[in-house]
Motif scaffolding. Structure first.
Motif, short mmCIF file in Angstrom:
data_model
loop_
_atom_site.label_atom_id
_atom_site.label_comp_id
_atom_site.label_asym_id
_atom_site.label_seq_id
_atom_site.Cartn_x
_atom_site.Cartn_y
_atom_site.Cartn_z
N LEU A 161 0.83 -1.20 0.00
CA LEU A 161 0.00 0.00 0.00
C LEU A 161 0.87 1.26 0.00
O LEU A 161 0.47 2.30 -0.50
CB LEU A 161 -0.92 0.01 1.22
CG LEU A 161 -2.15 -0.89 1.15
CD1 LEU A 161 -2.86 -0.90 2.50
CD2 LEU A 161 -3.10 -0.43 0.06
N PHE A 162 2.06 1.14 0.61
CA PHE A 162 2.94 2.30 0.68
C PHE A 162 4.05 2.22 -0.35
O PHE A 162 5.05 2.91 -0.24
CB PHE A 162 3.52 2.44 2.09
CG PHE A 162 2.51 2.93 3.08
CD1 PHE A 162 2.30 4.30 3.23
CD2 PHE A 162 1.75 2.06 3.84
CE1 PHE A 162 1.36 4.77 4.14
CE2 PHE A 162 0.81 2.52 4.74
CZ PHE A 162 0.61 3.88 4.88
N ASP A 163 3.90 1.35 -1.34
CA ASP A 163 4.95 1.21 -2.34
C ASP A 163 4.57 1.98 -3.60
O ASP A 163 3.49 1.76 -4.16
CB ASP A 163 5.16 -0.27 -2.69
CG ASP A 163 6.47 -0.48 -3.43
OD1 ASP A 163 6.65 0.16 -4.49
OD2 ASP A 163 7.32 -1.25 -2.95
N PRO A 164 5.42 2.90 -4.04
CA PRO A 164 5.05 3.73 -5.19
C PRO A 164 5.01 2.97 -6.51
O PRO A 164 4.59 3.52 -7.52
CB PRO A 164 6.14 4.81 -5.21
CG PRO A 164 7.29 4.21 -4.49
CD PRO A 164 6.72 3.26 -3.46
N ARG A 165 5.45 1.73 -6.51
CA ARG A 165 5.41 0.95 -7.76
C ARG A 165 4.10 0.21 -7.92
O ARG A 165 3.92 -0.58 -8.84
CB ARG A 165 6.59 -0.02 -7.79
CG ARG A 165 7.92 0.68 -7.90
CD ARG A 165 9.07 -0.22 -7.51
NE ARG A 165 8.98 -0.61 -6.10
CZ ARG A 165 9.91 -1.33 -5.47
NH1 ARG A 165 10.98 -1.72 -6.13
NH2 ARG A 165 9.76 -1.65 -4.20
N ILE A 166 3.16 0.46 -6.99
CA ILE A 166 1.84 -0.15 -7.08
C ILE A 166 0.86 0.89 -7.60
O ILE A 166 0.78 1.99 -7.07
CB ILE A 166 1.41 -0.66 -5.69
CG1 ILE A 166 2.10 -1.97 -5.37
CG2 ILE A 166 -0.08 -0.80 -5.58
CD1 ILE A 166 1.57 -3.17 -6.14
N ASP A 195 -3.77 7.47 -10.03
CA ASP A 195 -2.55 7.52 -9.25
C ASP A 195 -2.18 8.98 -8.99
O ASP A 195 -2.67 9.88 -9.67
CB ASP A 195 -1.40 6.86 -10.02
CG ASP A 195 -1.56 5.35 -10.11
OD1 ASP A 195 -2.16 4.77 -9.19
OD2 ASP A 195 -1.09 4.75 -11.10
N PRO A 196 -1.28 9.19 -8.02
CA PRO A 196 -0.74 10.55 -7.86
C PRO A 196 0.02 10.94 -9.13
O PRO A 196 0.54 10.05 -9.81
CB PRO A 196 0.25 10.41 -6.69
CG PRO A 196 -0.12 9.14 -6.00
CD PRO A 196 -0.73 8.25 -7.04
N HIS A 228 -4.61 11.89 -8.67
CA HIS A 228 -5.45 11.43 -7.57
C HIS A 228 -5.44 12.43 -6.42
O HIS A 228 -6.49 12.77 -5.87
CB HIS A 228 -4.96 10.07 -7.06
CG HIS A 228 -5.47 9.74 -5.70
ND1 HIS A 228 -4.84 10.17 -4.55
CD2 HIS A 228 -6.57 9.06 -5.28
CE1 HIS A 228 -5.53 9.75 -3.50
NE2 HIS A 228 -6.57 9.09 -3.92
N ASP A 229 -4.25 12.89 -6.07
CA ASP A 229 -4.12 13.76 -4.90
C ASP A 229 -4.85 15.08 -5.11
O ASP A 229 -5.51 15.59 -4.21
CB ASP A 229 -2.65 14.03 -4.60
CG ASP A 229 -1.87 12.74 -4.35
OD1 ASP A 229 -2.50 11.67 -4.40
OD2 ASP A 229 -0.66 12.81 -4.12
N LEU A 249 3.85 -1.66 -11.35
CA LEU A 249 4.44 -0.83 -12.41
C LEU A 249 5.89 -1.21 -12.69
O LEU A 249 6.46 -0.80 -13.68
CB LEU A 249 4.39 0.65 -12.00
CG LEU A 249 3.00 1.26 -11.88
CD1 LEU A 249 3.12 2.71 -11.44
CD2 LEU A 249 2.24 1.18 -13.19
N ALA A 250 6.47 -1.97 -11.77
CA ALA A 250 7.86 -2.42 -11.93
C ALA A 250 7.98 -3.70 -11.14
O ALA A 250 7.07 -4.06 -10.39
CB ALA A 250 8.81 -1.36 -11.39
N LEU A 283 -2.78 6.15 0.43
CA LEU A 283 -3.41 7.31 -0.22
C LEU A 283 -4.85 7.06 -0.64
O LEU A 283 -5.62 8.00 -0.77
CB LEU A 283 -2.59 7.75 -1.44
CG LEU A 283 -2.58 6.88 -2.69
CD1 LEU A 283 -2.24 7.73 -3.89
CD2 LEU A 283 -1.59 5.76 -2.53
#
Lengths: 411, 424
Positions: free
Chosen positions: A51-56, A96-97, A100-101, A303-304, A355
């Motif tokens: 949930l806190f991983d930016p590659r998701i 996504d951000p 989204h934000d 995403l990666a 987020l």
């Protein structure tokens, strides 16, 4: 059966009444690859990390595609443009951000805690009316009589949707909620229906937003339409957001109330304690959320390549965050199969996390608390007619289709 | 026989250490010694809400998470240690015997080097709750200008509060930009811009030569280049010094004033002998961190006081070798409407990459690399992703650690963090 096809079993309607033994089989296997390349994530720690991983990414919907009409102008010119617009202006749970934000910041200027709190009295009054209507009955359906009508009335009021349009909305909301089920996205018939509903509700919203601009009132849609201190949304985002607000707070809250009442009837001691002491409601609701979550899982996309819990989720893979399994992770919750409202540190994932944490959570909690307290007080000697009750089809938005209770009377 | 455990230093690390001592099963006598009269309190809000007058210093008292059943010696400083006789001397002359000892005496603010100038009314340092109360009172009287000496965290946070209170602020910063020594100029330039936009007058690469006063009150300062700054209030924010003077003559080894510890928080004496019965934690301790091989690390972070205090307390009771203390260093700061967070240590970084967010919006994550490995990540108002970077740092991931992410800044390759030239 092997764990590599477990998600198929989870989605199989015959497991709807009790999916928990399936989740329990994932103990010790926090990340499991399915045969189709989907990754099931079930431990509290792994879900938290992702949930806190930016590659998701949450932008995991396939591109919008209208069903063919046979009219070449429509099929080759008009529809592709519309599809492109729909794909680009998904509701913020699929964004996504940074987009989204920005959208969420704008929504939060309107979805204020004072507006939410103002709904307390409204919810109490409405519940009273709903039960009064059933006064004298010896049987009540918690889903049809209570759990469906309450949230739709509340969200319509917060948004500023005229009351006479509520019944139409209920149908639309139910149809659109199915879009959250992973298989529905690829099923052409469902996609077609969803798209038709989306078009209908969009057209309605467009008119309503215009009306709100002409005659602004003290409601969320008027606020969003007028633009806020956090900025203004474009027309397409405004429509997508309004639809999301309407739908997201709907089926989920229905499940919260129905699952809550079902759980209380299976733990009559807790029902009795609630009747005696309404102060127990917040703890009860929290434990119901953990124990029987309204949303069992959500999907994401990698995403990666992501190394986690000894596995590597490859770039592009669909990821299923099994919140309902994490809520019963023995590494996080002592005696996870026990329903215990006095459980300390009850950090469940039933509102997601990070987020995309449910922005309607405070409203859901209020509606859940008020509904359960009122039902506990007013239903005299309630008994389950069917246990387990029949379930709706959804594996993610999982909840009873009906929840019939026989009662001595309604006080 | 039940052993006597003494904790010297009754602040955050000492309290969390004492709690861990009880949790680890120590049932015998437990004594906490603290030089201040106050029960343990929390410092982060002192340089923010307390000096702003949003709540009083009394509200910072730390909650007791575990029943301590301890003997408290507050308002009594430890002034000496005999590690052979296992005895501590208190300021009143009393002697306290111990079987095991936890040293958490922390650090104190470095005061202005010229005592007569430091004694002028209107000259402050900011470390304890009494300091914060005093500064709050002075700021509430609406001084014409506040001069802050030093561009570190305390100086920046105080400057932020002063601007919120509508006070004129000058910051004399020995470095080229605020926090440059910790973040590098490439990153701290963003902060400088933000501060200047907020109305702070920054004098970079400048030093104060002397403070001026009149009738016992400070009136301003003269800089080394001869420039004069007039100010009614001067905050000296030049960092902190470990509190180890009381250990003079004890034979315990010190490096740059900090107690030299091993990887398990055991202290060493000057002959290299390891005292397993004496452990140290928090701002006072210098220890080898497994992620940062280059010498000893001393941290003045809230999170380290909590984690290391608890680790040392437990280890003191259990006496086992267990895993080394390896908590990833992290800190945060709130200033100028920003939340700044750092995971890992930037020391020695040879490359920097802005990896996520938007430089235009002043919201980003910057990763620091050393010889191809990720050693730290900094967030300016973008903290939600920091846990993923923290995990990468702990896993000694290559630099930059995360690619292909949402909200990714892709156009900027690694650049030089631009460390300021070391100050004499």
């Amino acid at each position: 059966m092997s764990l590599s096809t477990l998600f198929d079993e989870i989605k199989d309607p015959k497991n709807r009444p009790d999916p928990y033994p399936l989740y329990a089989r994932l103990a010790g296997h926090p990340v499991v690859r399915q045969e189709d390349g989907t990754y099931l994530v079930s431990s509290h720690a792994a879900i938290r990390a992702l949930l806190f991983d930016p590659r998701i990414s949450s932008a995991d919907l396939p591109p919008a595609k209208s069903p063919p009409t046979g009219n070449p102008f429509k099929d080759w010119i008009l529809q592709p443009i519309k599809d492109e617009i729909v794909s680009r202006h998904r509701p913020l749970i699929f964004r996504d951000p940074p987009d989204h934000d920005a959208l969420r910041r704008i929504v939060m200027t309107q979805f204020t805690i004072s507006r939410v709190n103002a709904m307390k009295a409204r919810a109490e009054a409405h519940l009273g009316e709903l039960l009064d209507k059933r006064c004298g009955a010896r049987e009540i359906c918690v889903v049809e009589d209570i759990a469906y009508p309450l949230p739709v009335t509340i969200i319509c009021e917060m948004l500023g949707v005229p009351r006479e349009d509520e019944p139409t909305f209920q149908g639309w909301a139910t149809q659109l909620a199915t879009a959250l089920e992973p298989d529905a996205r690829h099923d052409e018939e469902t996609q077609g229906q969803t798209r038709a509903t989306f078009d209908a509700i969009s057209a309605y919203m467009k008119v309503l937003i215009k009306e709100k601009r002409r005659h602004p009132q003290d409601d969320m849609l008027s606020g969003l339409a007028a633009g806020t201190e956090a900025g203004a949304m474009g027309e397409f985002d405004l429509i997508a957001t309004s639809i999301l607000l309407l739908v997201a707070g709907h089926e989920t809250t229905v499940n919260l109330i129905a699952n809550g009442m079902l759980t209380l009837l299976r733990h009559p001691h807790e029902l009795e304690r609630l009747r005696q002491d309404a102060e127990r409601a917040p703890r009860l609701v929290e434990e119901i959320l953990r124990y029987e979550p309204p949303v069992h899982f959500r999907t994401r996309k990698a995403l990666a390549d992501i190394a986690i819990a000894g596995e590597v989720i490859p770039e592009g893979a669909p990821v299923v965050l099994l919140f309902a399994a994490a809520n019963r992770d023995p590494a996080r919750f002592a005696e996870p199969r026990r329903f215990d409202p006095d459980r300390p540190d009850n950090q469940h994932f039933s509102f997601g996390g990070s987020l995309h944490y449910c922005l309607g959570a405070p409203l859901a909690r209020i509606e859940g608390e008020i509904a359960l307290v009122t039902l506990a007080r007013r239903l005299i000697d309630p008994r389950l007619v069917d246990d387990p009750p029949p379930y709706r089809e959804g594996a993610s938005l999982r909840g009873p289709k009906t929840l019939r209770l026989s009662v001595d009377r309604i006080a | 026989m039940s052993e006597r455990i003494v904790v010297v230093g009754a602040s955050l690390a000492g309290l969390r250490g004492a709690e861990a001592i009880r949790l680890a099963g120590h049932a015998g006598p437990l004594t906490l010694v603290g030089d201040e009269p106050h029960a343990p309190y929390d410092r982060p809000s002192l340089s923010k809400h307390v000096i702003a007058g949003e709540f009083g210093a009394g509200a910072t008292t730390l909650p007791n998470l575990v029943a301590l059943d301890a003997e408290w010696r507050l308002g009594q400083a430890a002034v000496g240690l005999d590690a052979v006789k296992r005895e501590i001397v208190l300021s009143g002359g009393e002697q306290l015997e111990y079987d095991r000892l936890l040293i958490t005496t922390g650090a104190r603010a470095r005061s202005w080097h010229e005592p007569l100038e430091a004694a002028l009314t209107g000259v402050f340092t900011l470390r304890g709750r009494d300091d914060a109360e005093a500064l709050r009172g002075a700021l509430a009287r609406k001084p014409e200008r506040v001069l802050i000496i030093g561009g570190g965290f305390i100086g920046c946070e105080a400057a932020s509060v002063c601007r919120d209170l509508g006070l004129a602020v000058t910051m004399v910063d020995p470095g080229p930009a605020p926090l440059a020594r910790i973040l590098g100029i490439s990153v701290s330039g963003f902060l400088r811009e933000r501060m200047e936009r907020a109305g702070v007058e920054i004098r970079p690469n400048a030093k104060v030569r002397s403070l001026t006063g009149e009738a016992g009150r400070v009136t301003g300062a003269i800089l080394e280049d001869g420039a004069e700054v007039s100010a009614e209030i001067i905050l000296v924010a030049l960092g902190a010094i470990p509190n180890t003077d009381w250990l003079d003559g004890s034979g315990l080894a010190r490096e740059k004033g900090a107690l030299v510890c091993d990887s398990h928080c055991r202290v060493r004496d000057e002959s290299g002998f390891i005292h397993a019965e004496i452990r140290a934690a928090g701002d006072v301790a210098a220890f080898p961190h497994p992620l940062y091989d280059d010498g000893l690390t001393r941290l003045e972070h809230w999170g380290n006081a909590v984690a290391q205090g608890a680790y040392a307390g437990r280890a003191l009771v259990k006496g086992d070798d267990g895993p080394a203390f390896s908590e990833l260093p992290t800190f945060w700061s709130n200033q100028f409407g920003l939340t700044i967070k750092l995971a890992g240590l930037t020391k020695g970084a040879d490359s920097l990459a802005f990896v996520q967010g938007s430089l235009k919006d002043g919201r980003f994550i910057a990763a620091y690399g050393h010889e191809g490995r990720t050693i730290a990540a900094l967030s300016f108002d973008c903290a939600r992703w920091l846990p993923a970077y923290a995990a990468a740092i702990e896993a000694r991931a290559p630099f930059p650690p995360i690619t292909g992410a949402v909200d990714q800044l892709t156009r900027l390759g690694p650049i030089d963090p631009a460390w300021p030239v070391a100050q004499g």
